[in-house]
Design an enzyme around this catalytic site. Structure first.
Site, short mmCIF file in Angstrom:
data_model
loop_
_atom_site.label_atom_id
_atom_site.label_comp_id
_atom_site.label_asym_id
_atom_site.label_seq_id
_atom_site.Cartn_x
_atom_site.Cartn_y
_atom_site.Cartn_z
N TYR A 1 0.86 -1.19 0.00
CA TYR A 1 0.00 0.00 0.00
C TYR A 1 0.89 1.24 0.00
O TYR A 1 1.94 1.25 0.64
CB TYR A 1 -0.90 0.02 1.23
CG TYR A 1 -1.90 -1.12 1.26
CD1 TYR A 1 -2.94 -1.19 0.33
CD2 TYR A 1 -1.83 -2.12 2.24
CE1 TYR A 1 -3.87 -2.22 0.36
CE2 TYR A 1 -2.75 -3.16 2.26
CZ TYR A 1 -3.77 -3.21 1.33
OH TYR A 1 -4.68 -4.24 1.36
N PHE B 1 -1.77 -7.54 1.49
CA PHE B 1 -3.21 -7.34 1.78
C PHE B 1 -3.49 -6.78 3.17
O PHE B 1 -4.63 -6.44 3.49
CB PHE B 1 -4.03 -8.64 1.59
CG PHE B 1 -4.08 -9.11 0.16
CD1 PHE B 1 -4.92 -8.49 -0.75
CD2 PHE B 1 -3.27 -10.15 -0.27
CE1 PHE B 1 -4.95 -8.91 -2.09
CE2 PHE B 1 -3.30 -10.57 -1.60
CZ PHE B 1 -4.15 -9.95 -2.50
#
Length: 222
Positions: free
Chosen positions: A68, A79
């Site tokens: 991210y 994730f």
């Protein structure tokens, strides 16, 4: 790379890779990036996936793409986001399928460290990213490194499940050739593609059925 506590087997693999030209180049690139740019995750969390899941404990490998890229999200697990963040859309869908498949009520946060400690290796293909710039560390050497990790896990005969969500993960299928392992494939859990084959894939019950059939303890996914 930060001083990390790694199991002997991971450390041995890394030591060997660090001698290779591609890894030396990758390291030089990362030193520059961390000095001059905002890069995620923090240096000392690049190898979190390997730290939390020692080689011999790996039962499941879930492959992601890259970390991210917003502040305070990435912490080295595919994730997964640090607590205090909204649960990202793909993870929301993973939680939906988990609820549908195993009846597990989703957590109110997106930190998957507990899965990692259960033996789920949450491995991104690329382990670092520049702030707000997805795939900015593509083709710098990380893919060679993570492909090596996948191959080493494949060569080890202890039965494992490789979970390939979406086309980028499915492209790694050729690295997994050992018949002892199970490969589970579906579309990516992102909102754009989850409806194709991710929802209803029963990935979690299939993982646990395979582990039990091979005398390995199930994953507690809650």
């Amino acid at each position: 790379m930060g001083d990390t506590m790694l199991s002997e087997k991971w450390q041995a693999i890394i030591d060997k890779e660090q001698q290779k030209p591609y890894f030396k180049e990758l390291k030089q690139f990362l030193v520059k990036e961390y000095n001059n740019e905002i890069v995620f995750p923090p240096k000392e969390q690049i190898m979190t996936a390997l730290e939390l899941t020692p080689f011999k404990n790996v039962k499941v490998v879930i492959l992601g793409q890259d970390p991210y890229h917003n502040y305070n999200q990435a912490h080295g697990l595919a994730f997964s986001v640090k607590k205090g963040n909204k649960v990202p859309p793909s993870l929301k869908n993973i939680y939906k399928e988990l609820k549908r498949d195993l009846g597990v009520t989703p957590k109110d946060h997106g930190n998957l460290s507990s899965w990692a400690k259960e033996g789920v290796l949450l491995l991104n293909a690329i382990l670092t990213v520049r702030a707000h710039s997805p795939l900015s560390h593509k083709n710098k050497g990380w893919e060679i490194f993570t492909n090596t990790l996948i191959k080493k896990l494949d060569q080890d005969d202890t039965p494992k499940v490789f979970v390939l969500w979406g086309n980028k993960a499915k492209a790694k299928k050729s690295l997994i050739t050992n018949p002892n392992h199970l490969i589970l494939e579906s579309s990516h859990p992102s909102p754009f593609s989850a409806r194709y084959s991710f929802f209803g894939s029963q990935v979690f019950s299939k993982i646990n059925a395979f582990l039990e059939a091979n005398n390995r303890s199930k994953i507690t996914f809650n």
